[in-house]
Motif scaffolding. Structure first.
Motif, PDB file in Angstrom:
ATOM      1  N   UNK A 173      30.868 -32.585  12.791  1.00  0.00           N
ATOM      2  CA  UNK A 173      31.067 -32.199  11.385  1.00  0.00           C
ATOM      3  C   UNK A 173      31.662 -30.797  11.274  1.00  0.00           C
ATOM      4  N   UNK A 174      31.273 -29.905  12.175  1.00  0.00           N
ATOM      5  CA  UNK A 174      31.794 -28.530  12.131  1.00  0.00           C
ATOM      6  C   UNK A 174      33.244 -28.462  12.579  1.00  0.00           C
ATOM      7  N   UNK A 175      33.647 -29.361  13.451  1.00  0.00           N
ATOM      8  CA  UNK A 175      35.016 -29.328  13.977  1.00  0.00           C
ATOM      9  C   UNK A 175      36.021 -29.903  12.982  1.00  0.00           C
ATOM     10  N   UNK A 176      35.626 -30.866  12.199  1.00  0.00           N
ATOM     11  CA  UNK A 176      36.559 -31.542  11.292  1.00  0.00           C
ATOM     12  C   UNK A 176      37.231 -30.585  10.302  1.00  0.00           C
ATOM     13  N   UNK A 177      36.511 -29.707   9.604  1.00  0.00           N
ATOM     14  CA  UNK A 177      37.195 -28.801   8.668  1.00  0.00           C
ATOM     15  C   UNK A 177      38.189 -27.872   9.377  1.00  0.00           C
ATOM     16  N   UNK A 178      37.867 -27.470  10.611  1.00  0.00           N
ATOM     17  CA  UNK A 178      38.763 -26.576  11.331  1.00  0.00           C
ATOM     18  C   UNK A 178      40.065 -27.279  11.700  1.00  0.00           C
ATOM     19  N   UNK A 179      39.983 -28.548  12.042  1.00  0.00           N
ATOM     20  CA  UNK A 179      41.202 -29.297  12.359  1.00  0.00           C
ATOM     21  C   UNK A 179      42.078 -29.411  11.113  1.00  0.00           C
TER      22      UNK A 179
END
Length: 196
Positions: A173-179
Motif C-alpha cells: 500500500x505504501x509503494x503504490x502512491x509513490x509509483x
C-alpha cells in the motif's frame, strides 16, 4: 517500467512495530519448541558451540523460560504441541520459529535503518520488500503444512502469519502512491520539455 522501492517513513513505523511484535511471538514459539529436555540435550550434542550459552542442558527452563505445557493446546485441531511435535517443525535440526525470530529481527533492524536514512536507503528498502515477501512465502508454505498435512492449527503461528501479512500489505500500500507520483512527475517533465 522500473519499480520504486522507496518506503515512506510513516509506513516504516508500523512495519517496525509489527516486526517487534513478531519477535516476541517467535521468541515464545522458540521457547515452546526447545522446552523439551531431550530436545535441548540433542541440540547441545548436535551443536557443541551452544554449550557455552546453555547453563544447564538438564534444566532448559533456566534459560528459555518456557512453560511446562503448551498453553495453546485447546483440542486435537487447535494445538501448538501437535504442530511443534511434527517433523515439519524443524529444518536441518533448527526450529522454524528460530527462522521466524531471525526474520522479524532483521525486518525490525532494516526498518530502523530505513527510518534513520530515509529515502536515501534504497538498498535497505529493497531488502525490506524482499524480506517481507520471502517471509510471507515461507509462512504460506508453513500454513499449508499446518492445514493440509499436519491437520493441526497453532494459534501463535497463525498470529505470526497475520503479522507478516499485515507487514506485506502495508509495504504494498505504501509503494503504490509513490509509483503513481513518479509516473505523474515523469509525465509532467516530459510535457514541459516538449513544450519548449
Amino acid at each position: 517500467m522500473r519499480f520504486v522501492f522507496a518506503i515512506p517513513r510513516l509506513a516504516l513505523v508500523p512495519v517496525l512495530a509489527l516486526s517487534i511484535w513478531g519477535v516476541f511471538v517467535c521468541r515464545y514459539l522458540v521457547a515452546l519448541h526447545y522446552s523439551d529436555r531431550e530436545h535441548v540435550r540433542g541440540l547441545v550434542e548436535r551443536y557443541p558451540a551452544l554449550r557455552v550459552h546453555v547453563p544447564d542442558p538438564d534444566d532448559p527452563y533456566e534459560w528459555m523460560g518456557a512453560p511446562a505445557r503448551h498453553a495453546c493446546d485447546v483440542n486435537d485441531f487447535i494445538s501448538c504441541g501437535c504442530v511443534d511435535r511434527s517433523r515439519y517443525s524443524e529444518i536441518a535440526g533448527i526450529g522454524v520459529a528460530v527462522f521466524g525470530l531471525a526474520g522479524y529481527a532483521a525486518l525490525a533492524l532494516l526498518s530502523v535503518l530505513g527510518l534513520i536514512f530515509g529515502g536515501g536507503a534504497r538498498l535497505v528498502h529493497a531488502l525490506i520488500y524482499a524480506g517481507a515477501l520471502g517471509a510471507f512465502a515461507f509462512t504460506a508454505w508453513l500454513n499449508y503444512l499446518e492445514f493440509f498435512v499436519i491437520k493441526c492449527l497453532c494459534p501463535h503461528c497463525t498470529v505470526s502469519a497475520g503479522i507478516i501479512t499485515a507487514i506485506l500489505i502495508i509495504l504494498i500500500a505504501a509503494a503504490a502512491p509513490f509509483r503513481r507520483l513518479r509516473r505523474a512527475k515523469t509525465r509532467w517533465r516530459n510535457s514541459k520539455t516538449s513544450m519548449t
